[in-house]
Design an enzyme around this catalytic site. Structure first.
Site, PDB file in Angstrom:
ATOM      1  N   HIS A  55       1.030  -1.333   0.060  1.00  0.00           N
ATOM      2  CA  HIS A  55       0.128  -0.038   0.178  1.00  0.00           C
ATOM      3  C   HIS A  55       0.913   1.326  -0.082  1.00  0.00           C
ATOM      4  CE1 HIS A  55       0.662  -0.840   4.478  1.00  0.00           C
ATOM      5  NE2 HIS A  55       0.635   0.559   4.328  1.00  0.00           N
TER       6      HIS A  55
HETATM    7  P1  TYD Z   1      -1.410  -2.585   7.656  1.00  0.00           P
HETATM    8  O1  TYD Z   1      -1.037  -1.192   7.588  1.00  0.00           O
HETATM    9  O2  TYD Z   1      -2.229  -2.510   6.357  1.00  0.00           O
HETATM   10  O3  TYD Z   1      -0.429  -3.723   7.894  1.00  0.00           O
HETATM   11  P2  TYD Z   1       0.937  -3.718   6.928  1.00  0.00           P
HETATM   12  O4  TYD Z   1       0.981  -2.609   6.014  1.00  0.00           O
HETATM   13  O5  TYD Z   1       2.002  -3.772   8.027  1.00  0.00           O
HETATM   14  O6  TYD Z   1       0.745  -4.925   6.278  1.00  0.00           O
HETATM   15  O7  TYD Z   1      -2.360  -2.694   8.952  1.00  0.00           O
HETATM   16  C1  TYD Z   1      -2.923  -3.905   9.443  1.00  0.00           C
HETATM   17  C2  TYD Z   1      -4.097  -3.684  10.238  1.00  0.00           C
HETATM   18  O8  TYD Z   1      -3.882  -3.157  11.372  1.00  0.00           O
HETATM   19  C3  TYD Z   1      -5.209  -2.788   9.407  1.00  0.00           C
HETATM   20  O9  TYD Z   1      -6.463  -3.628   9.788  1.00  0.00           O
HETATM   21  C4  TYD Z   1      -5.031  -1.802  10.425  1.00  0.00           C
HETATM   22  C5  TYD Z   1      -4.569  -1.988  11.490  1.00  0.00           C
HETATM   23  N1  TYD Z   1      -3.735  -0.979  12.117  1.00  0.00           N
HETATM   24  C6  TYD Z   1      -4.129   0.063  13.170  1.00  0.00           C
HETATM   25  O10 TYD Z   1      -5.213  -0.278  13.895  1.00  0.00           O
HETATM   26  N2  TYD Z   1      -3.341   0.701  13.644  1.00  0.00           N
HETATM   27  C7  TYD Z   1      -2.085   1.073  13.182  1.00  0.00           C
HETATM   28  O11 TYD Z   1      -1.136   1.873  13.793  1.00  0.00           O
HETATM   29  C8  TYD Z   1      -1.716   0.176  11.836  1.00  0.00           C
HETATM   30  C9  TYD Z   1      -0.355   0.546  11.217  1.00  0.00           C
HETATM   31  C10 TYD Z   1      -2.592  -0.666  11.593  1.00  0.00           C
END
Ligand code: TYD
Length: 137
Positions: A55
């Protein structure tokens, strides 16, 4: 929106206080990294073969540190890509806004800490690569 380039993103070396009892590294708002920290989150207990990221963020600045173990991060600004291997807790990768990022190749026991310039907001995410390319123009 400014045109962010992958060349803005850099590996930054952090200060180290070496000591026979164990080393110490610190990160202060704006002193070691180019933004003020509003949030810290970390990835841990990462199963082998996992991919994270995939992303971009519209406005968020981040600084990524391998607190333990190692992993790879690929950054893509829509035109140019760069790959980084993080494996030391006294180095971190500054990731500017509008970078498509992919993290993989996590070693066993890897801990990925991310310092972020803002609190969590799903509105700041771009989760479709096509949408990312359209916004980048
Ligand atoms: P995401 O940013 O998509 O994970 P990555 O990029 O590390 O693979 O986040 C995964 C899940 O966690 C998503 O449902 C949102 C949640 N999340 C939070 O609630 N707070 C946060 O600070 C972050 C980074 C993610």
């Amino acid at each position: 929106m400014p045109k962010w380039s992958v060349d803005t993103c850099q590996l930054l070396e952090l200060p180290r206080v070496n000591d026979r009892r164990g080393n110490l590294t610190f990160i202060e708002n704006s002193n070691q990294i180019p933004f003020d920290i509003k949030r810290v989150y970390y990835l841990y207990d990462i199963p082998g073969g996992s991919d994270r990221g995939a992303h971009a963020h519209k406005n968020l600045h981040q600084f990524v540190v391998a607190m333990s173990g190692s992993f790879d991060i690929e950054l893509d600004d829509g035109v140019k890509k760069k790959k980084f291997h993080l494996n030391r807790s006294y180095y971190g990768l500054y990731v500017c806004p509008m970078m498509w990022r992919s993290l993989d190749n996590f070693s066993s026991g890897a801990v990925c800490m991310v310092l972020a310039s803002d609190i969590y907001s799903e509105d700041d995410y771009i989760r479709s690569y096509r949408e990312f390319q359209n916004i980048k123009g």
